[in-house]
Design a protein around this motif. Sequence first.
Motif, short mmCIF file in Angstrom:
data_model
loop_
_atom_site.label_atom_id
_atom_site.label_comp_id
_atom_site.label_asym_id
_atom_site.label_seq_id
_atom_site.Cartn_x
_atom_site.Cartn_y
_atom_site.Cartn_z
N SER A 252 0.81 -1.14 -0.08
CA SER A 252 -0.03 0.04 -0.04
C SER A 252 0.90 1.24 -0.13
CB SER A 252 -0.76 0.06 1.18
OG SER A 252 0.02 -0.12 2.31
N ARG A 253 0.38 2.36 -0.26
CA ARG A 253 1.05 3.62 -0.38
C ARG A 253 -0.14 4.49 -0.12
NH1 ARG A 253 2.65 4.01 -6.78
NH2 ARG A 253 0.43 4.01 -7.62
N LYS A 254 0.13 5.84 0.29
CA LYS A 254 -0.75 6.88 0.63
C LYS A 254 -1.10 8.09 -0.63
CE LYS A 254 -1.36 6.77 5.62
NZ LYS A 254 -1.84 7.63 6.56
N PHE A 255 -0.51 7.79 -1.63
CA PHE A 255 -0.61 8.68 -2.69
C PHE A 255 -0.64 7.91 -4.12
CE2 PHE A 255 3.95 8.05 -1.97
CZ PHE A 255 4.35 7.89 -3.08
N GLY A 256 -1.05 8.65 -5.17
CA GLY A 256 -1.07 8.22 -6.54
C GLY A 256 -2.23 7.48 -6.85
#
Length: 759
Positions: A252-256
């Motif tokens: 997971s990631r918090k942007f894009g």
Amino acid sequence: MSERAARGMMYQELAPGAAGEVKCLVPGIKGWDLLGLPLNCPQATYETVYTLPLLSISMGKGTGVVTSVPSDAPDDYAALRQLQDKPDYAARYGVEPHMVDFAVVPIIEIPGYGSTAAVQVCERLGVRGPNDRDKLAAAKDEVYLKGFTDGVMVVGPYAGTPVKDAKPKIRAEMIAAGTALAYWEPDAKVMSRTGDECIVALTEQWYLSYDDAEWTQQVLSHVQSGGFNGYDDNVQGEFEHRIGWLGEWACSRKFGLGTLLPWDENWVIESLSDSTIYMAYYTVAHLLQGAGNMEGASTGPAGVPPEAFTEAVWDYIFLGGAGSAAPDCDVPADVLADLKGEFEYWYPMNLRVSAKDLIPNHLTMALFNHCEIWKNRPEMWPQGMYANGHILVDAEKMSKSKGNFIMMNEGVADYSADAVRFACADAGDTWEDANFARATANAAILSLTTELDFINETVAAIRGGAPALRNTELPAWTFFDRCFANDMNKCVALCDENCANMKFRDALKAGFFEMQLARDRYRDWASQTGAGMHAGLITRWIEAQVIMLAPFCPHWAEHVWRNVLAKGESVLKASWPAAEPEDALVSQMQAFLADAVKDFRRSTAKKAKGGKKGKGAAPAKKQTAAAVYVANEWLPWKQQVLGWMRAYYADNGDSFPKTFIKELKDYLMDEANGLKAQMKFGMQFGNYIKPIVEQVGPSAMAETMPFDQAELLRQHADYVAKQLELETVRVYGAEDDEAPGDAKKRASAEPGRPQIALL
């Protein structure tokens, strides 16, 4: 440590201070200031060691300070030896003799390298010092790989333990004892789009546990089973390796862009973890979205809005299986049935084609995720994945700066779509980089144009009843007709097999180049003998050629199929050409005749160059006739060798193992066999027969040929004569003492190797 490492440690909460703030405890300090500093090193044999110069250390990797291990690190050994052997050099760095007065301490035992592998390899490669960069790089690659895979510890509490098992245990103990810490860096330098160098930061993160033992074994068993095809040994091996290597993966990631994480919508699924089962959606997309509705802005052909597709609906479509009950939902029952039917019809995924770069992550994740989501339905797991390498242009990396960057539309404009496809097929198929050759694309244009002309002319001749073409009823064929048909059968079967195995260069070779050669041989025979080509056979050749070329050059094939051959439907709907199994005897007879003509031509050419030379010499009289000598049996000692080879071949599962040469030599040297005098010729004979057996089978070891050589040559004596530009060729048995010509030539004839003498 380096400023770069300090910044990384702060982002990983390994050093005090706010993230991004780097505080230098001793301002202005340089590496020079640390040289000669006494230290106590964890795990070291010596209580005190000293900081020494190592010019190959990179400040862009790790902390900029490393522990010296001269027993197993070639760079460390070369640097230590130079400091020991050259006091003046050491003095330049303030290094005193007692600071390097250390013997190399054995740590790891490596089979074939001993307990000081770096010392052994440096001496073997002739490393003279730290400046021998190429030799040190080769030594490092060799020692590090062998040390980790085959090395065994010889010191400490883990003596006798393989290095690969001891390393994680020692690491964990040092971290627990506070003598080491876990610090992370990218495998290689990574630059952001803003031009900043990237580091590893400690953040909140969701992980997928791809290291789960049961899950991993489930995926590995599938990949190693007959239900999965990697198409290439390297690809297959890479999948098997990466399945056990993937471990925990930050998903997971918090942007894009991306899909929101279902259980925590503050996160987006990172791109490699996302879209690993979206092939399942392909099966129903045409009903839910339809053509021209990529973004789903309107309701698709199924007439159901996206809101109706609850988790229960998707579970029914994808996971329900046969006989499962439909959920209570807003999707009409008939639509549900259609969607489920589409998925069940199209799945599993037979083939996924992608780049080899994605095997270590995305493709392997797709295997894991399929095996987990369809855990109880192994028949839905991927059946094949094909991975290709990058593409070169004229053997160089494609780059705009080099001016060899070819956009797809530019390639089509320059060469045509079919010529580009032809060159791509010929570029290569393994996971090694494929090479798009401009010369191949240009040659394809000429080849396709030439073939179109030939087909146009031949079809017109057939329709016009040209006398140059035979149209006799089958199977009243000549020997060359049979050879031509057999060649086509081999090409069709081989092209089909290579297409199925994703070996398109080999498929093109069989389906186009080998077909061309077969046609050319047949056409040459028809011209030389005046017999003409068989209309039915050449028609079959044209149709097979067009169909086999259709996957590579569809526009050319479609034009020929519809406009030249006047077929009603598209060539893409044509059945694959029918092919009988190869007739091995016909192949052997054809090869015999072709090889004989080639040998005759070489022999007669040498004879024609002989005779008196020089000023005043009479011109050589042109010889117009020749005698061909045929032997039906091998010499007795060769029959004995063949008998041994037949038994040896059968005892080894109808194959020749790698020990064949040694075993043959031992057999010939054995006094009991009476062949020691034939040692040299026996080895030559065995080496001559072996590849023929591997090509045509055990019949090549028969004491006599499986067909009448003399009769075959007599039937085609006129053809042989024309090939050699002679008027007559007569065939005699090698045992015929009344035969005209060279007696030595006659005596040298062997089964499968007739001899010729000009008369």
